[in-house]
Design a protein around this motif. Sequence first.
Motif, PDB file in Angstrom:
ATOM      1  N   TYR A  33      82.170 -37.919  24.527  1.00  0.00           N
ATOM      2  CA  TYR A  33      81.838 -36.727  23.726  1.00  0.00           C
ATOM      3  C   TYR A  33      83.001 -35.732  23.720  1.00  0.00           C
ATOM      4  O   TYR A  33      83.543 -35.393  22.658  1.00  0.00           O
ATOM      5  N   TYR A  55      81.156 -32.880   8.780  1.00  0.00           N
ATOM      6  CA  TYR A  55      80.621 -32.469  10.094  1.00  0.00           C
ATOM      7  C   TYR A  55      79.974 -31.086  10.000  1.00  0.00           C
ATOM      8  O   TYR A  55      78.868 -30.853  10.486  1.00  0.00           O
ATOM      9  N   ASP A  59      76.373 -29.943  10.729  1.00  0.00           N
ATOM     10  CA  ASP A  59      76.155 -29.066  11.884  1.00  0.00           C
ATOM     11  C   ASP A  59      75.298 -27.855  11.495  1.00  0.00           C
ATOM     12  O   ASP A  59      74.520 -27.346  12.295  1.00  0.00           O
ATOM     13  N   PHE A  62      71.969 -29.215  11.697  1.00  0.00           N
ATOM     14  CA  PHE A  62      71.706 -29.424  13.128  1.00  0.00           C
ATOM     15  C   PHE A  62      71.267 -28.108  13.791  1.00  0.00           C
ATOM     16  O   PHE A  62      70.304 -28.055  14.553  1.00  0.00           O
ATOM     17  N   LEU A  63      71.988 -27.035  13.457  1.00  0.00           N
ATOM     18  CA  LEU A  63      71.713 -25.752  14.118  1.00  0.00           C
ATOM     19  C   LEU A  63      70.334 -25.209  13.755  1.00  0.00           C
ATOM     20  O   LEU A  63      69.696 -24.520  14.566  1.00  0.00           O
ATOM     21  N   GLU A  97      76.557 -18.329  15.362  1.00  0.00           N
ATOM     22  CA  GLU A  97      77.164 -19.640  15.143  1.00  0.00           C
ATOM     23  C   GLU A  97      77.057 -20.083  13.677  1.00  0.00           C
ATOM     24  O   GLU A  97      78.025 -20.578  13.104  1.00  0.00           O
ATOM     25  N   TYR A 127      69.814 -36.939  16.790  1.00  0.00           N
ATOM     26  CA  TYR A 127      70.094 -35.989  17.880  1.00  0.00           C
ATOM     27  C   TYR A 127      69.057 -34.865  17.924  1.00  0.00           C
ATOM     28  O   TYR A 127      68.475 -34.555  18.969  1.00  0.00           O
ATOM     29  N   CYS A 150      74.970 -29.849  24.392  1.00  0.00           N
ATOM     30  CA  CYS A 150      75.327 -29.102  23.184  1.00  0.00           C
ATOM     31  C   CYS A 150      75.917 -27.741  23.546  1.00  0.00           C
ATOM     32  O   CYS A 150      77.037 -27.415  23.144  1.00  0.00           O
ATOM     33  N   TYR A 154      80.518 -27.640  24.028  1.00  0.00           N
ATOM     34  CA  TYR A 154      81.461 -27.037  23.081  1.00  0.00           C
ATOM     35  C   TYR A 154      82.358 -26.004  23.770  1.00  0.00           C
ATOM     36  O   TYR A 154      83.527 -25.870  23.411  1.00  0.00           O
ATOM     37  N   TYR A 181      84.522 -21.131  19.882  1.00  0.00           N
ATOM     38  CA  TYR A 181      83.859 -21.729  21.046  1.00  0.00           C
ATOM     39  C   TYR A 181      84.593 -21.428  22.358  1.00  0.00           C
ATOM     40  O   TYR A 181      84.055 -21.670  23.432  1.00  0.00           O
ATOM     41  N   TYR A 186      80.750 -16.773  23.428  1.00  0.00           N
ATOM     42  CA  TYR A 186      80.123 -18.099  23.489  1.00  0.00           C
ATOM     43  C   TYR A 186      80.090 -18.619  24.927  1.00  0.00           C
ATOM     44  O   TYR A 186      79.111 -19.219  25.368  1.00  0.00           O
ATOM     45  N   GLU A 224      75.891 -36.633  21.047  1.00  0.00           N
ATOM     46  CA  GLU A 224      76.987 -35.721  20.666  1.00  0.00           C
ATOM     47  C   GLU A 224      78.192 -36.538  20.192  1.00  0.00           C
ATOM     48  O   GLU A 224      78.809 -36.202  19.180  1.00  0.00           O
ATOM     49  N   PHE A 227      77.654 -37.774  16.871  1.00  0.00           N
ATOM     50  CA  PHE A 227      77.764 -36.716  15.852  1.00  0.00           C
ATOM     51  C   PHE A 227      79.216 -36.577  15.386  1.00  0.00           C
ATOM     52  O   PHE A 227      79.504 -36.480  14.193  1.00  0.00           O
TER      53      PHE A 227
END
Length: 236
Positions: A33, A55, A59, A62-63, A97, A127, A150, A154, A181, A186, A224, A227
């Motif tokens: 990952y 991506y 993402d 995903f979020l 984010e 995921y 996750c 990052y 990140y 973060y 991950e 992904f």
Amino acid sequence: MSPVAGAALPDLATSGGLFARLRDAARPSWESYVAHPFVKGMGDGSLPEASFRHYLVQDYLFLIHFARAYALAAYKADSLADMRSAARSMSAILDLEMGLHVKYCAGWGLSEADMAATPEAQATLAYTRFVLERGMAGDLLDLHVALAPCVVGYAEIAAGLLADAATRLDGNPYRAWIEMYADPEYRTVAHAQVELLDRLSSARGGEARFADLTRTFDAASRLEAGFWEMGLTLAG
Ligand SMILES: Cc1ncc(CN)c(N)n1
């Protein structure tokens, strides 16, 4: 203020803590990952723009589900402190984010509505639904272990990129991603996740559940890596 390239950020994991032990137990999956070619490509700027774009749109989707997972964490919490912490994490995703994703995509003429209308790739489905399932079938500890790769990964990846001599920030189209990140804001979120795991582990018999928790952490780390792979190969 953003961290600068070449300045190594310290490891977020407390030695002997649950996160560090899970990461050690799942090392091959964790490395697949955090050291994925997609990551290296962001660091030196060589990642094809189409991969990053694919991506980033995934993402964004995903979020949305990760924000739902924090809503589930608030529901499953048994103290006001844990409810507040879940609510803070949910708003960090929704307000901080996702804002970066929307900004990047706007630069390419992609609106938030375009992103929301994009079908979820298999890697996104796998995921996000895995994490939600761990939370629904298990307890708060199972859910937070599934979320940990996750949240913390990052921060570790961005810190690793800043410390890597191969990383180039000047003219790098992915610089804003790296800096976001690696940002203290973060890292504070990631650090809180590491501490929460220790607290939940002592309250909920984490020691006796270590083998089971490792399976969850390992699976999330592999998802991950999957992904990144989806981004690299433009898989749907
Ligand atoms: C797939 C993935 N993993 C982790 C993160 C960082 N929260 C993210 N935005 N997306």
